[in-house]
Design an enzyme around this catalytic site. Sequence first.
Site, PDB file in Angstrom:
ATOM      1  N   VAL A 208       0.879  -1.156   0.045  1.00  0.00           N
ATOM      2  CA  VAL A 208       0.054   0.003  -0.106  1.00  0.00           C
ATOM      3  C   VAL A 208       1.015   1.209   0.083  1.00  0.00           C
ATOM      4  CG1 VAL A 208      -1.732   1.388   1.334  1.00  0.00           C
ATOM      5  CG2 VAL A 208      -1.750  -1.257   1.459  1.00  0.00           C
ATOM      6  N   CYS A 209       0.382   2.334  -0.902  1.00  0.00           N
ATOM      7  CA  CYS A 209       1.216   3.653  -0.829  1.00  0.00           C
ATOM      8  C   CYS A 209       0.238   4.458  -0.807  1.00  0.00           C
ATOM      9  CB  CYS A 209       2.137   3.533  -2.037  1.00  0.00           C
ATOM     10  SG  CYS A 209       1.169   3.879  -3.547  1.00  0.00           S
ATOM     11  N   TYR A 210       0.300   5.792  -1.116  1.00  0.00           N
ATOM     12  CA  TYR A 210      -0.403   6.880  -1.194  1.00  0.00           C
ATOM     13  C   TYR A 210      -1.932   6.849  -2.294  1.00  0.00           C
ATOM     14  CZ  TYR A 210       2.776   9.447   1.826  1.00  0.00           C
ATOM     15  OH  TYR A 210       3.661   9.849   2.587  1.00  0.00           O
TER      16      TYR A 210
ATOM     17  N   PHE B  31      -3.899   4.097  -0.132  1.00  0.00           N
ATOM     18  CA  PHE B  31      -4.366   4.219   1.166  1.00  0.00           C
ATOM     19  C   PHE B  31      -5.409   5.420   0.952  1.00  0.00           C
ATOM     20  CE2 PHE B  31      -5.000   6.796   5.089  1.00  0.00           C
ATOM     21  CZ  PHE B  31      -5.348   5.665   5.831  1.00  0.00           C
TER      22      PHE B  31
END
Length: 112
Positions: A67-69, A96
């Site tokens: 998961v990243c931005y 996210f």
Amino acid sequence: MTSAAFEHLDIERLSQWLDEQGELCLVDIRDPGSYAQGHIPGSRHLDNHSVGPLVEQTPKDRPLVVVCYHGHSSQQAASWLSAQGFERVYSLDGGFTEWQHRLPERVSRTAS
């Protein structure tokens, strides 16, 4: 030359997996402050210091979700983790930001 394989994962499927499946490794590659302000329950923060133990200690056949931005940086990280021998690696589409927008009740915050 082939690149390491990973799959895209949508928010609905991850939510379902978290409800059903205990053997999932969920890693968040955002900066520590963003992670502390909110992250997917059960995820762990992954950075240059924690990636070594992750690679050494996590079973290679366990599903691994990155998961990243917004779902962009996680693709590069997922590809790299796949190249380290992980068999089932996923990048969360929308990251996210989309998770928090669609499932605000499923966000954990780290106490300061």
